[in-house]
Design a protein around this motif. Structure first.
Motif, PDB file in Angstrom:
ATOM      1  N   GLY A 176       0.830  -1.203   0.000  1.00 13.68           N
ATOM      2  CA  GLY A 176       0.000   0.000   0.000  1.00 13.68           C
ATOM      3  C   GLY A 176       0.862   1.250   0.000  1.00 13.68           C
ATOM      4  O   GLY A 176       0.628   2.179  -0.779  1.00 13.68           O
ATOM      5  N   ALA A 177       1.883   1.250   0.877  1.00 14.92           N
ATOM      6  CA  ALA A 177       2.755   2.425   0.974  1.00 14.92           C
ATOM      7  C   ALA A 177       3.467   2.647  -0.358  1.00 14.92           C
ATOM      8  O   ALA A 177       3.578   3.777  -0.850  1.00 14.92           O
ATOM      9  N   LEU A 178       3.907   1.517  -0.969  1.00 13.42           N
ATOM     10  CA  LEU A 178       4.612   1.646  -2.241  1.00 13.42           C
ATOM     11  C   LEU A 178       3.654   2.088  -3.347  1.00 13.42           C
ATOM     12  O   LEU A 178       4.012   2.888  -4.213  1.00 13.42           O
ATOM     13  N   VAL A 180       1.943   5.895  -7.289  1.00 11.38           N
ATOM     14  CA  VAL A 180       0.883   6.706  -7.889  1.00 11.38           C
ATOM     15  C   VAL A 180       1.285   8.180  -7.841  1.00 11.38           C
ATOM     16  O   VAL A 180       1.134   8.913  -8.829  1.00 11.38           O
ATOM     17  N   ALA A 181       1.830   8.616  -6.688  1.00  4.90           N
ATOM     18  CA  ALA A 181       2.215  10.037  -6.555  1.00  4.90           C
ATOM     19  C   ALA A 181       3.315  10.386  -7.562  1.00  4.90           C
ATOM     20  O   ALA A 181       3.213  11.394  -8.272  1.00  4.90           O
ATOM     21  N   TYR A 194       3.518  12.273 -15.059  1.00  3.25           N
ATOM     22  CA  TYR A 194       2.557  12.434 -16.152  1.00  3.25           C
ATOM     23  C   TYR A 194       2.182  13.914 -16.315  1.00  3.25           C
ATOM     24  O   TYR A 194       2.214  14.469 -17.407  1.00  3.25           O
ATOM     25  N   LEU A 195       1.847  14.546 -15.171  1.00  4.32           N
ATOM     26  CA  LEU A 195       1.398  15.941 -15.237  1.00  4.32           C
ATOM     27  C   LEU A 195       2.527  16.875 -15.695  1.00  4.32           C
ATOM     28  O   LEU A 195       2.289  17.808 -16.464  1.00  4.32           O
ATOM     29  N   LEU A 200       3.337   4.009 -17.378  1.00  7.24           N
ATOM     30  CA  LEU A 200       3.343   4.298 -15.930  1.00  7.24           C
ATOM     31  C   LEU A 200       2.362   3.378 -15.201  1.00  7.24           C
ATOM     32  O   LEU A 200       2.661   2.846 -14.138  1.00  7.24           O
ATOM     33  N   GLY A 201       1.186   3.186 -15.819  1.00  5.03           N
ATOM     34  CA  GLY A 201       0.170   2.328 -15.178  1.00  5.03           C
ATOM     35  C   GLY A 201       0.667   0.906 -15.037  1.00  5.03           C
ATOM     36  O   GLY A 201       0.610   0.316 -13.949  1.00  5.03           O
ATOM     37  N   LEU A 202       1.198   0.359 -16.167  1.00  5.28           N
ATOM     38  CA  LEU A 202       1.684  -1.035 -16.122  1.00  5.28           C
ATOM     39  C   LEU A 202       2.848  -1.164 -15.150  1.00  5.28           C
ATOM     40  O   LEU A 202       2.900  -2.091 -14.335  1.00  5.28           O
TER      41      LEU A 202
END
Ligand code: ADP
Length: 431
Positions: free
Chosen positions: A15-17, A22-23, A29-30, A176-178
């Protein structure tokens, strides 16, 4: 319980990873999208400025000259195609319309199906306006700028296809998603493995504690049962005198002593486990301490029909004297307990290089190599019935080992079955 803890640890880890991935992924991405968008908008603004300053467009509204080259008609561009090429970046197109959105010029023949130019013109009524629009299955960014041309108010539209940028951003999002999914899966598996490893010492220590408690309870059960049985016997004949019931009274006393001894040993080990016991050290002669203990226990040796030899020399040590005395008592007491009548026990203290060596040798039954590995374990007794009969609970050597290690020393055993045993304590000696 450990399975659950392992799952919880692994999930927290993953979860932490996941949150970190995601961050970082969203930030990457942004940032890429913003940089691409700034580039695109910048190129549109630059092209619009170039068009207005280096061509006739602001004046003519982009009207196409008549084919015969009538000199009185406005020309689209000062300098023709070359000026256009310098004014516009290669993938930028431009159009012009009148105020109703009717097309005046579309030199790069962009497919305008579905594009509502009147609406864009409305948005840019007084000032430059940039907007992303879709037309004929394509995505564009269009900058609209009002022109005060000679033919009347007109609008200049400078645009660029966003299809390539959309495709690049889609690819980036997929990568990034994969990457994130694979990262979280791998970290989840890694977390599961790590949690398993991290829990091993905790599980071991809990198992040891459980075994310790169950062994201790088991050990206390027998004396309690003996006390209860003797008490019942005494209660059956309340008229008896203490003298006539001496055996029962004595047995109760002996078991009480045994329990008190056991509880003392248990407390010593429990405190040692907790790390609560601190050593109070001082400088003293280990040989002298051994002599004192030997003298104190001489009577016991005599009572058991054993010869106790003391062979000590002066060796200065810095140690906790009461603890070392306790250790010497444990070793001597064992030697005297397990050596049969007529045997010999030797207590020696010598200096060996920078070490002090204290050894207790006996001519008893000895200890087999297998048992030698276990004699320092808590509650281990080679012959349980016999050890109990002589008052042993299997904690003495465990305490002895802890005392040796607390002094950064070592307690070892050398023995061969039938040939006696030698327990040796090695410590730093003072220079
Ligand atoms: P205990 O209180 O039973 O003596 P220890 O931890 O001191 O407990 O000793 C563990 C076991 O090791 C004893 O029960 C005994 O079987 C064995 N042992 C200890 N010292 C000797 C010795 N000098 N000779 C033979 N066996 C010994």
């Amino acid at each position: 319980m450990f399975r659950r803890a392992r799952w919880i640890l692994a999930l927290w880890y993953a979860g932490a990873l996941a949150v970190t991935i995601v961050a970082i992924g969203a930030a990457a991405y942004l940032t890429v999208r913003k940089s691409m968008d700034d580039d695109i908008t910048g190129s549109l603004q630059k092209s619009a400025t170039n068009l207005v300053t280096t061509t006739d467009i602001a004046r003519t509204g982009g009207q196409v000259p008549p084919p015969d080259g009538d000199r009185g008609s406005p020309r689209v561009l000062r300098g023709g195609d070359e000026a256009l090429a310098t004014a516009l970046e290669s993938d930028v197109f431009y159009l012009t319309t009148d105020t109703q959105g009717n097309l005046i010029a579309n030199p790069r023949q962009v497919n305008l199906t579905g594009l509502n130019l009147a609406e864009l013109a409305g948005e840019a009524n007084a000032a430059t306006h940039t907007e992303d629009v879709s037309a004929a299955g394509h995505h564009y960014r269009i900058l609209t700028e009002p022109l005060n041309a000679t033919i009347g108010p007109a609008y200049l539209y400078v645009g660029r296809s966003l299809d390539a940028r959309d495709q690049q951003l889609r690819t980036l999002a997929i990568v990034l998603g994969l990457g994130g999914v694979v990262g979280v899966a791998v970290s989840g598996a890694g977390g599961w493995w790590l949690a398993g490893r991290a829990l091993v010492p905790i599980r071991k220590s809990l198992d040891t504690q459980r075994r310790f408690i169950s062994d201790a309870s088991h050990e206390l059960r027998t004396p309690i049962a003996v006390v209860k049985a003797n008490n019942e016997l005494l209660l059956r004949h309340p008229e008896d005198t203490i003298e006539s019931a001496y055996d029962q009274v004595e047995a109760v006393g002996a078991e009480a002593d045994h329990m008190a001894h056991l509880v003392d040993d248990l407390l010593t080990l429990a405190r040692a486990d907790e790390g609560r016991t601190t050593l109070t050290t001082s400088d003293f002669d280990l040989g002298e301490l051994a002599q004192e203990v030997g003298r104190d226990m001489g009577a016991l040796a005599e009572l058991r029909g054993l010869t106790l030899d003391l062979d000590t020399s002066k060796v200065e040590v810095e140690a906790d004297a009461p603890r070392l005395r306790q250790l010497v008592v444990i070793l001597l007491d064992n030697a005297l307990k397990y050596t049969p009548k007529g045997g010999r026990v030797t207590l020696r203290v010598v200096r060996s290089g920078r070490r002090a060596e204290l050894s207790v040798r006996d001519t008893g039954p000895g200890i087999s190599p297998d048992d030698q590995k276990r004699v320092f374990d808590r509650f281990f007794r080679i012959d349980e019935a016999r050890a109990r009969a002589v008052g042993g609970s299997g904690l003495g050597l465990a305490i002895g080992k802890w005392i040796a290690e607390a002094h950064e020393g070592r307690l070892t055993v050398e023995s061969a079955p039938g040939q006696g045993a030698t327990f040796t304590l090695r410590l730093h000696a003072k220079d």
